[in-house]
Design a protein around this motif. Structure first.
Motif, PDB file in Angstrom:
ATOM      1  N   GLN A 194     -63.909  99.890  18.076  1.00 51.53           N
ATOM      2  CA  GLN A 194     -64.597  99.733  19.349  1.00 51.53           C
ATOM      3  C   GLN A 194     -65.553  98.540  19.303  1.00 51.53           C
ATOM      4  OE1 GLN A 194     -66.098 103.479  20.588  1.00 51.53           O
ATOM      5  NE2 GLN A 194     -67.380 102.618  22.208  1.00 51.53           N
ATOM      6  N   GLY A 195     -65.566  97.748  20.362  1.00 53.35           N
ATOM      7  CA  GLY A 195     -66.449  96.590  20.441  1.00 53.35           C
ATOM      8  C   GLY A 195     -67.647  96.859  21.328  1.00 53.35           C
ATOM      9  N   LEU A 196     -68.289  95.764  21.725  1.00 55.17           N
ATOM     10  CA  LEU A 196     -69.441  95.847  22.614  1.00 55.17           C
ATOM     11  C   LEU A 196     -69.071  96.500  23.938  1.00 55.17           C
ATOM     12  CD1 LEU A 196     -70.788  92.262  21.951  1.00 55.17           C
ATOM     13  CD2 LEU A 196     -72.028  94.362  21.499  1.00 55.17           C
ATOM     14  N   PRO A 197     -70.039  97.084  24.631  1.00 56.30           N
ATOM     15  CA  PRO A 197     -69.765  97.687  25.932  1.00 56.30           C
ATOM     16  C   PRO A 197     -69.199  96.656  26.920  1.00 56.30           C
ATOM     17  CG  PRO A 197     -71.878  98.427  25.111  1.00 56.30           C
ATOM     18  CD  PRO A 197     -71.417  97.340  24.194  1.00 56.30           C
ATOM     19  N   GLN A 198     -68.107  97.044  27.561  1.00 60.82           N
ATOM     20  CA  GLN A 198     -67.391  96.141  28.479  1.00 60.82           C
ATOM     21  C   GLN A 198     -67.052  96.871  29.766  1.00 60.82           C
ATOM     22  OE1 GLN A 198     -63.871  94.740  26.455  1.00 60.82           O
ATOM     23  NE2 GLN A 198     -64.984  94.378  24.558  1.00 60.82           N
ATOM     24  N   ASP A 199     -66.827  96.072  30.823  1.00 51.99           N
ATOM     25  CA  ASP A 199     -66.356  96.658  32.072  1.00 51.99           C
ATOM     26  C   ASP A 199     -64.830  96.734  32.044  1.00 51.99           C
ATOM     27  OD1 ASP A 199     -65.344  94.106  32.726  1.00 51.99           O
ATOM     28  OD2 ASP A 199     -66.983  93.672  34.130  1.00 51.99           O
ATOM     29  N   GLU A 200     -64.236  97.157  33.160  1.00 49.59           N
ATOM     30  CA  GLU A 200     -62.772  97.320  33.221  1.00 49.59           C
ATOM     31  C   GLU A 200     -62.019  96.002  33.060  1.00 49.59           C
ATOM     32  OE1 GLU A 200     -64.589  96.853  37.198  1.00 49.59           O
ATOM     33  OE2 GLU A 200     -64.911  98.322  35.617  1.00 49.59           O
ATOM     34  N   ASN A 201     -62.688  94.846  33.279  1.00 51.15           N
ATOM     35  CA  ASN A 201     -62.064  93.526  33.095  1.00 51.15           C
ATOM     36  C   ASN A 201     -62.362  92.936  31.723  1.00 51.15           C
ATOM     37  OD1 ASN A 201     -60.972  93.461  35.737  1.00 51.15           O
ATOM     38  ND2 ASN A 201     -62.980  92.887  36.522  1.00 51.15           N
ATOM     39  N   ARG A 202     -62.928  93.738  30.833  1.00 55.76           N
ATOM     40  CA  ARG A 202     -63.279  93.347  29.471  1.00 55.76           C
ATOM     41  C   ARG A 202     -64.414  92.324  29.407  1.00 55.76           C
ATOM     42  NH1 ARG A 202     -59.371  94.889  25.329  1.00 55.76           N
ATOM     43  NH2 ARG A 202     -60.468  93.314  24.128  1.00 55.76           N
ATOM     44  N   ASN A 203     -65.228  92.292  30.465  1.00 51.67           N
ATOM     45  CA  ASN A 203     -66.443  91.471  30.459  1.00 51.67           C
ATOM     46  C   ASN A 203     -67.567  92.293  29.847  1.00 51.67           C
ATOM     47  OD1 ASN A 203     -65.355  89.210  31.980  1.00 51.67           O
ATOM     48  ND2 ASN A 203     -65.398  90.571  33.745  1.00 51.67           N
ATOM     49  N   LEU A 204     -68.373  91.652  29.004  1.00 48.51           N
ATOM     50  CA  LEU A 204     -69.505  92.359  28.411  1.00 48.51           C
ATOM     51  C   LEU A 204     -70.466  92.784  29.506  1.00 48.51           C
ATOM     52  CD1 LEU A 204     -70.320  90.160  25.301  1.00 48.51           C
ATOM     53  CD2 LEU A 204     -68.948  92.234  25.413  1.00 48.51           C
ATOM     54  N   ILE A 205     -71.009  93.972  29.353  1.00 52.08           N
ATOM     55  CA  ILE A 205     -72.000  94.448  30.318  1.00 52.08           C
ATOM     56  C   ILE A 205     -73.383  94.443  29.662  1.00 52.08           C
ATOM     57  CG2 ILE A 205     -70.378  95.798  31.690  1.00 52.08           C
ATOM     58  CD1 ILE A 205     -71.309  98.295  30.231  1.00 52.08           C
ATOM     59  N   SER A 206     -74.384  94.300  30.476  1.00 55.86           N
ATOM     60  CA  SER A 206     -75.765  94.257  29.989  1.00 55.86           C
ATOM     61  C   SER A 206     -76.297  95.663  29.777  1.00 55.86           C
ATOM     62  CB  SER A 206     -76.656  93.550  31.009  1.00 55.86           C
ATOM     63  OG  SER A 206     -76.263  92.215  31.144  1.00 55.86           O
TER      64      SER A 206
END
Length: 115
Positions: free
Chosen positions: A27-39
């Motif tokens: 598992q990586g950093l928190p991402q949205d459904e488009n695999r963009n990192l979220i703050s």
């Protein structure tokens, strides 16, 4: 407890990073459904959300950072240990800290006071 000891003892500069929660090693950093990192989201209680942990926002951590700032430039004095997972020491006449790890989570204690 390790973070509290790091901030209470004068050995070396403390280093702390924030992190994110994960369930599997892939598992990586928190991402949205488009695999963009979220703050990180800052919750009402001051802690982080959106999958982030933000240890620096924990009350115990920022209180120990304040402790370290107040006792800066002082040495460890009055070292005490019972030889069985309990230690305490002062930072000259500016602060005092005590740790216990009794094995039972109800017995674990960190106490730091600014004098």
């Amino acid at each position: 407890m390790a973070l509290a000891f790091m901030f209470s003892h004068p050995y070396g500069p403390p280093r702390m990073i924030s992190s994110f929660a994960f369930d599997t090693y892939e598992q990586g950093l928190p991402q949205d459904e488009n695999r963009n990192l979220i703050s990180p989201k800052i919750n009402e209680d001051g802690c982080c959300g959106n999958g982030y942990v933000c240890e620096y926002r924990w009350r115990q951590v920022y209180n120990m950072i304040k402790f370290r700032s107040v006792v800066a430039g002082t040495d460890v004095e009055n070292w005490w240990s019972d030889g069985n997972q309990k230690i305490a020491f002062s930072r000259r006449n500016k602060g005092f800290v005590a740790f216990t790890n009794g094995g039972d989570s109800s017995e674990n204690l960190i106490r730091g006071d600014i004098l």
